[in-house]
Design an enzyme around this catalytic site. Sequence first.
Site, PDB file in Angstrom:
ATOM      1  N   HIS A 286      48.833  63.238 -54.570  1.00 43.14           N
ATOM      2  CA  HIS A 286      48.378  62.358 -53.289  1.00 43.14           C
ATOM      3  C   HIS A 286      49.563  62.448 -52.219  1.00 43.14           C
ATOM      4  O   HIS A 286      50.860  62.459 -52.924  1.00 43.14           O
ATOM      5  CB  HIS A 286      48.408  60.984 -54.165  1.00 43.14           C
ATOM      6  CG  HIS A 286      48.203  59.845 -52.887  1.00 43.14           C
ATOM      7  ND1 HIS A 286      47.265  59.986 -51.937  1.00 43.14           N
ATOM      8  CD2 HIS A 286      48.764  58.632 -53.008  1.00 43.14           C
ATOM      9  CE1 HIS A 286      47.258  58.865 -51.250  1.00 43.14           C
ATOM     10  NE2 HIS A 286      48.354  58.092 -51.823  1.00 43.14           N
TER      11      HIS A 286
ATOM     12  N   HIS B  92      41.417  50.663 -48.358  1.00 41.49           N
ATOM     13  CA  HIS B  92      41.188  51.302 -49.747  1.00 41.49           C
ATOM     14  C   HIS B  92      39.994  50.185 -50.203  1.00 41.49           C
ATOM     15  O   HIS B  92      39.689  50.622 -51.248  1.00 41.49           O
ATOM     16  CB  HIS B  92      42.657  50.985 -50.753  1.00 41.49           C
ATOM     17  CG  HIS B  92      43.682  51.733 -50.345  1.00 41.49           C
ATOM     18  ND1 HIS B  92      44.772  51.264 -49.722  1.00 41.49           N
ATOM     19  CD2 HIS B  92      43.731  53.161 -50.249  1.00 41.49           C
ATOM     20  CE1 HIS B  92      45.590  52.305 -49.639  1.00 41.49           C
ATOM     21  NE2 HIS B  92      45.092  53.364 -49.812  1.00 41.49           N
TER      22      HIS B  92
ATOM     23  N   ARG C 170      44.534  36.780 -37.138  1.00 42.95           N
ATOM     24  CA  ARG C 170      44.566  37.877 -37.513  1.00 42.95           C
ATOM     25  C   ARG C 170      46.055  38.003 -38.174  1.00 42.95           C
ATOM     26  O   ARG C 170      46.977  38.009 -37.640  1.00 42.95           O
ATOM     27  CB  ARG C 170      44.426  38.787 -36.732  1.00 42.95           C
ATOM     28  CG  ARG C 170      44.850  40.324 -36.826  1.00 42.95           C
ATOM     29  CD  ARG C 170      43.810  40.846 -37.714  1.00 42.95           C
ATOM     30  NE  ARG C 170      43.584  42.247 -37.995  1.00 42.95           N
ATOM     31  CZ  ARG C 170      43.825  42.751 -39.155  1.00 42.95           C
ATOM     32  NH1 ARG C 170      44.340  41.964 -40.387  1.00 42.95           N
ATOM     33  NH2 ARG C 170      43.842  44.220 -39.428  1.00 42.95           N
TER      34      ARG C 170
ATOM     35  N   CYS D 124      41.548  40.740 -30.727  1.00 39.36           N
ATOM     36  CA  CYS D 124      41.924  41.689 -31.864  1.00 39.36           C
ATOM     37  C   CYS D 124      41.257  43.027 -31.556  1.00 39.36           C
ATOM     38  O   CYS D 124      40.299  43.155 -30.881  1.00 39.36           O
ATOM     39  CB  CYS D 124      41.384  41.419 -33.357  1.00 39.36           C
ATOM     40  SG  CYS D 124      41.503  42.708 -34.674  1.00 39.36           S
TER      41      CYS D 124
ATOM     42  N   TYR E  24      45.043  51.136 -34.978  1.00 41.08           N
ATOM     43  CA  TYR E  24      44.914  50.836 -33.681  1.00 41.08           C
ATOM     44  C   TYR E  24      45.247  51.846 -32.476  1.00 41.08           C
ATOM     45  O   TYR E  24      45.843  51.821 -31.577  1.00 41.08           O
ATOM     46  CB  TYR E  24      46.016  49.635 -33.447  1.00 41.08           C
ATOM     47  CG  TYR E  24      45.859  48.499 -34.175  1.00 41.08           C
ATOM     48  CD1 TYR E  24      44.613  47.611 -34.019  1.00 41.08           C
ATOM     49  CD2 TYR E  24      46.438  47.983 -35.191  1.00 41.08           C
ATOM     50  CE1 TYR E  24      44.177  46.484 -34.869  1.00 41.08           C
ATOM     51  CE2 TYR E  24      46.255  46.847 -36.000  1.00 41.08           C
ATOM     52  CZ  TYR E  24      45.144  46.152 -35.655  1.00 41.08           C
ATOM     53  OH  TYR E  24      44.982  45.050 -36.493  1.00 41.08           O
TER      54      TYR E  24
END
Length: 573
Positions: free
Chosen positions: A138, A162, A240, A289, A424
Site C-alpha cells: 500500500h 474509504h 461542513r 461547499c 477539492y
Amino acid sequence: MRLLWRSLRGLVLHHRPHRRFLATISSTGNDQRKQQSHKWSSPGSRTERLLYAAYWAGGLALGYHWLSDGHKPLLAEAQVVPSDDEQEARARLWHITPRADLPNYKTDQVEQHNSAKTGIWITYGLGVYDVTDFADNHPGGDKILMAAGSAIDPFWAIYQQHNTLEVLELLEGFRIGNLEGVDLKPGASAAEDELGSPWAHEPQRHALLKPASKRPFNAEPPIGLLAEQFLTPNELFYVRNHLPVPVISAEEYELEIESGSSKKKDPLTLNLEEIKALPKHSVTAAIMCGGNRRSEMTKVKAVKGLSWGAGAVGNAKWSGARLCDVLREQGVQPDESKHVIFEGADLDPTSHPYGASIPLSKALDPRGDVILAYEMNGETLSRDHGYPIRVIVPGTVGARNVKWLTRIVVADKESDSHWQQNDYKGFSPSTDWDTVDFSKSDAIQAMPVTSAICTPQPGARVKPDDDDGHITVRGYAWSGGGRKIVRVDLTSDEGKSWHVAELEQEDSPDGRHYGWSLWTARLPISESSGSDVEIWAKAVDSAYNVQPEKFEHIWNLRGVLANAYHKVRVKIA
C-alpha cells in the site's frame, strides 16, 4: 490513505485470492461487475486459471459454509440482486457483526501485532483484520502502521473516501476474528464509544439540520427554508466539518502570523481581544461547499464524497478584522507568486491540522474583503462555524474558509495539506480513480455560477396561483469571485420558452458581489403540459457565465463544482 481502495483491490486480486470470500456476503450482480473490471497481467495464463479456480472453489466452499451455518434465509434472496444501496447498507453492518466462523481476540492480543515482524493487525468496530501483506504494498503503508495493533476507526471517520461499498467488501476479506469486550450498536464504532473520544465534545445542533454524516458532523438545512430569508439563520447554516470540532477558550486562544517579510522576521501572535481591537469590517458573503449538489451528479455516475443536496450553502454577514490590514502592518508586500496558508485547530489522527491556502493577491486586496471573522449575522461565531476566529474568503469555495484559525503563513507555495493538494479539485469526465493525478489540477478557488430551486420541492403537488395557470417558484443563485447574478431563467417546457425571475440582492460594487441572490418567478403552466411538469432553472452572472445544461458534461470523480441546471419535477393539481 486516500489510495486505500485502489491498492487494497489490487492486492487482494493479485496476492490473496484465497481470502476473497466476498461472494458469500455480497450480490452475484456485484461480483459480475467486479469481474469485468479485473485486469490480469497475463490473460489466459496458467497462473490466472489457477487463481480463478482457487477463487471460485473458495467462494463455493465458503458460500456453502455461510448458507449452512444458520443463514438459510439468504437462499430465498439469492434470486434477487440487491441494489447498490442495499448492498452498501449490509456492508456497513459487517464490522459491527460478530463472525461465528472466526475466533475472538482480546485487545492486548491485537496490540502485540504492531509491526511487520510480528504481523500488522488492526481493528474496525469489533472486526480484527490482518493487513500485514497489504501494508507492504500500500502506498500509504506508513499511515497504516500508525494504527497497527489498534483501531483504524479514527482514520476512517476522517478519510471518508474509504467509506464505500467496494472498500468495505475488500476490507472484510482481511478479517481474521472478532474483538472481545466490544458492545456496539448499529452505526457506532469502537472509537466513538470510548471515553476520551475526539467526538466526545461535539456541539449541539438544530434538529432541522439533515446530516450527510455524523462523524465528522456534516449537515444541511431543508432546501425549502433556504429562500425564506436573505441572511441564513446561524442555527440553520449548513455545517461542513472535516475533523472533530476543537474545544477552544477565548482566554487561551492565540493566532500566529508568519509574514515571511525580511523587515519583521518574528511571527506575530494575536489573542482574541487584540484581534477584536483592530478596525472592524463587515461583508455579506455566501459560503458554499465544493460538493454542493453532489447527489445530483451521482445520478450520472457514482462519485466519492458526501451526498450533499442543494443546501450546502448559506448567506451571512460576517464581521471581523481585515486580513490585508494585518499583513500590511507586518510588512507583507504584493507578490503574485506567493500564497497565504491557513491552519485550524482541528487535528487529524496524525496531529496535522486542517489546512488550506489562497493566493496572496486575494489576501492583500482591500476589495477582496478577506476577514478574520468573529461574528456571524451580528452574533458570536458558534463552535460549528469556527469559534473564536474563522477566516472568511468571500467568493471562494468553502474549503478555503478555514475555521478555528490558529496560524497564518505567507509562503512561496500552496498549503501542502490533503485538502489543498489531493481534494477539492476538478477533473475531466474521462478521468477516473485509476488515472487521476491530483498534481495536474489546480485547487478550486472561486466557484462557478449556480442556482437551485428551493420551492416547490420535487414531487410536490402544486396548485396554480390564478386562473391563468401560474405557479410561484423560489430559489437562490450565486457565483464566485464577486461576480453578480444578472439573471435567472426558468422553463417548464424543456427550454422551448424561458421566463426571467425577479432578484433580491445587495447593491454591491462591481466585482464585490459576494452575497447570494434570492429569486422569485411566476411561471406559466400550459394545459398541454399535463399533470407532471419539470421546472428547470439556470443563472447567468455578470461575466455572462451560465450554468451547463447536463451533469454528464461536467461529471468529475470527486463530485465537486456540480452546477448544471437545477431540475425539479412537480405535479400540477
